[in-house]
Design an enzyme around this catalytic site. Structure first.
Site, PDB file in Angstrom:
ATOM      1  N   ASP A  14       0.846  -1.194   0.000  1.00 51.65           N
ATOM      2  CA  ASP A  14       0.000   0.000   0.000  1.00 51.65           C
ATOM      3  C   ASP A  14       0.880   1.242   0.000  1.00 51.65           C
ATOM      4  O   ASP A  14       0.884   2.040   0.946  1.00 51.65           O
ATOM      5  CB  ASP A  14      -0.928  -0.021   1.217  1.00 51.65           C
ATOM      6  CG  ASP A  14      -1.891  -1.191   1.187  1.00 51.65           C
ATOM      7  OD1 ASP A  14      -2.333  -1.551   0.084  1.00 51.65           O
ATOM      8  OD2 ASP A  14      -2.194  -1.740   2.261  1.00 51.65           O
ATOM      9  N   ASP A  63      -4.045  -7.835  -7.248  1.00 54.58           N
ATOM     10  CA  ASP A  63      -5.386  -7.709  -6.678  1.00 54.58           C
ATOM     11  C   ASP A  63      -6.134  -6.547  -7.339  1.00 54.58           C
ATOM     12  O   ASP A  63      -6.327  -5.491  -6.734  1.00 54.58           O
ATOM     13  CB  ASP A  63      -5.279  -7.498  -5.171  1.00 54.58           C
ATOM     14  CG  ASP A  63      -6.623  -7.482  -4.474  1.00 54.58           C
ATOM     15  OD1 ASP A  63      -7.579  -8.078  -5.021  1.00 54.58           O
ATOM     16  OD2 ASP A  63      -6.716  -6.875  -3.394  1.00 54.58           O
ATOM     17  N   LYS A  65      -9.249  -7.092  -8.785  1.00 50.83           N
ATOM     18  CA  LYS A  65     -10.677  -7.389  -8.607  1.00 50.83           C
ATOM     19  C   LYS A  65     -11.477  -7.165  -9.892  1.00 50.83           C
ATOM     20  O   LYS A  65     -12.435  -6.389  -9.920  1.00 50.83           O
ATOM     21  CB  LYS A  65     -11.256  -6.554  -7.467  1.00 50.83           C
ATOM     22  CG  LYS A  65     -10.566  -6.762  -6.121  1.00 50.83           C
ATOM     23  CD  LYS A  65     -11.203  -5.894  -5.048  1.00 50.83           C
ATOM     24  CE  LYS A  65     -10.551  -6.108  -3.696  1.00 50.83           C
ATOM     25  NZ  LYS A  65      -9.177  -5.577  -3.637  1.00 50.83           N
ATOM     26  N   HIS A  67     -14.089  -7.148 -12.736  1.00 52.80           N
ATOM     27  CA  HIS A  67     -15.543  -7.313 -12.745  1.00 52.80           C
ATOM     28  C   HIS A  67     -16.084  -6.575 -13.964  1.00 52.80           C
ATOM     29  O   HIS A  67     -16.184  -5.342 -13.972  1.00 52.80           O
ATOM     30  CB  HIS A  67     -16.137  -6.742 -11.462  1.00 52.80           C
ATOM     31  CG  HIS A  67     -17.615  -6.953 -11.330  1.00 52.80           C
ATOM     32  ND1 HIS A  67     -18.361  -6.413 -10.314  1.00 52.80           N
ATOM     33  CD2 HIS A  67     -18.490  -7.666 -12.092  1.00 52.80           C
ATOM     34  CE1 HIS A  67     -19.627  -6.759 -10.447  1.00 52.80           C
ATOM     35  NE2 HIS A  67     -19.727  -7.521 -11.521  1.00 52.80           N
ATOM     36  N   ILE A  69     -17.842  -7.544 -18.331  1.00 45.00           N
ATOM     37  CA  ILE A  69     -18.436  -8.577 -19.165  1.00 45.00           C
ATOM     38  C   ILE A  69     -17.423  -9.708 -19.345  1.00 45.00           C
ATOM     39  O   ILE A  69     -16.216  -9.487 -19.239  1.00 45.00           O
ATOM     40  CB  ILE A  69     -18.902  -8.013 -20.521  1.00 45.00           C
ATOM     41  CG1 ILE A  69     -17.701  -7.494 -21.319  1.00 45.00           C
ATOM     42  CG2 ILE A  69     -19.952  -6.929 -20.322  1.00 45.00           C
ATOM     43  CD1 ILE A  69     -18.056  -7.080 -22.744  1.00 45.00           C
ATOM     44  N   ASN A  71     -15.958 -11.449 -21.741  1.00 41.54           N
ATOM     45  CA  ASN A  71     -14.831 -11.349 -22.665  1.00 41.54           C
ATOM     46  C   ASN A  71     -13.766 -10.383 -22.149  1.00 41.54           C
ATOM     47  O   ASN A  71     -12.566 -10.654 -22.237  1.00 41.54           O
ATOM     48  CB  ASN A  71     -15.310 -10.897 -24.042  1.00 41.54           C
ATOM     49  CG  ASN A  71     -14.177 -10.843 -25.048  1.00 41.54           C
ATOM     50  OD1 ASN A  71     -13.586 -11.857 -25.399  1.00 41.54           O
ATOM     51  ND2 ASN A  71     -13.849  -9.643 -25.492  1.00 41.54           N
ATOM     52  N   THR A  72     -14.206  -9.260 -21.606  1.00 38.23           N
ATOM     53  CA  THR A  72     -13.254  -8.272 -21.091  1.00 38.23           C
ATOM     54  C   THR A  72     -12.457  -8.837 -19.923  1.00 38.23           C
ATOM     55  O   THR A  72     -11.234  -8.666 -19.848  1.00 38.23           O
ATOM     56  CB  THR A  72     -14.004  -7.001 -20.642  1.00 38.23           C
ATOM     57  OG1 THR A  72     -14.644  -6.418 -21.778  1.00 38.23           O
ATOM     58  CG2 THR A  72     -13.056  -5.989 -20.025  1.00 38.23           C
ATOM     59  N   GLY A 210      -1.124  -5.316   5.301  1.00 40.72           N
ATOM     60  CA  GLY A 210      -0.451  -4.190   4.664  1.00 40.72           C
ATOM     61  C   GLY A 210       0.102  -3.191   5.645  1.00 40.72           C
ATOM     62  O   GLY A 210       1.236  -3.290   6.103  1.00 40.72           O
TER      63      GLY A 210
END
Length: 241
Positions: A14, A63, A65, A67, A69, A71-72, A210
């Site tokens: 971080d 990390d 995350k 989220h 569609i 294919n993307t 962290g």
């Protein structure tokens, strides 16, 4: 009871720059099991941060995350794999098609794909305003089922959900646990937290820690203190000193 000797520590980087990240990694590389690169550092430094850390010879938990569609997300996960990321996160609430597409992108690699359940900064009120009437525990268990079905059992969950996850899924999960705060560390924006020893005893495979390490006056001493806390807890339970 989970074997504490199998619990690994991921140090969350971080920090703001590649220089700061590399400095911390060089200090801690002999004691940490992996290092986490999150959105803050990745947006500033780009893919080069992953390449640089892999060149040093450490495991990288990317990390971001994902989220989106299917294919993307599949394309993003494939690119993250090509960088050498050892662990990659996707949001489990992206659904079956997205998770299946992401899983295809790591097929044949050694990369562990883990699904984010409910963020450690969230509580029941957070879920409620997004239309989720379940409790946090119910939602985590529901999403973890998707992780088992589509991702091979890698899930990110707060330490408060470790025991319900182990009770429901047994050892079929690789549980990655943020929200780890040593008893001597200051509080912050995470709501569902436990100490490293508590999380290890409950069955976390990976502890993500962290700021209690990276902002300490001596990051190495802080990491060693956490590892000693876990080891001492394990030894005392087996009749040692």
């Amino acid at each position: 009871m989970h074997s504490l000797t199998k619990t690994k520590i991921v140090v969350a980087l971080d920090v703001h720059t590649l220089h700061d990240a590399v400095r911390i990694v060089e200090i801690l590389r002999s004691e940490a099991d992996a290092f986490k690169v999150g959105p803050q550092l990745f947006v500033r430094e780009g893919p080069e941060i992953v390449r640089r850390l892999k060149a040093i010879g450490v495991q990288v938990f990317l990390d971001l995350k994902f989220h989106d569609i299917p294919n993307t997300v599949a394309q993003a996960v494939a690119l993250a794999c090509s960088l050498g990321a050892d662990l990659i996160t996707v949001h489990l609430c992206g659904g079956a098609d997205m998770l299946e597409a992401a899983a295809q992108s790591v097929k044949g690699t050694s990369t562990l794909l883990v699904g984010v359940s409910v963020l450690t900064s969230c509580d029941a009120n957070t879920l409620a305003v997004t239309g989720v009437s379940s409790t946090v525990e119910e939602q985590v268990l529901r999403l973890a089922g998707l992780a088992v079905q589509y991702l091979g059992g890698g899930v990110v969950a707060s330490p408060l959900e470790i025991l319900p996850l182990r009770n429901f899924f047994g050892n079929s999960l690789q549980i990655v646990t943020p929200g780890i705060r040593p008893t001597w560390a200051l509080g912050d924006d995470q709501k569902r937290t436990l100490s490293p020893l508590q999380a290890a005893q409950l069955g976390a495979n990976w502890l993500v820690i962290g700021r209690p390490i990276t902002t300490a006056s001596s990051p190495l001493e802080a990491l060693l203190r956490i590892k000693k806390e876990i080891t001492t807890g394990f030894v005392s339970k087996t009749g040692g000193c």
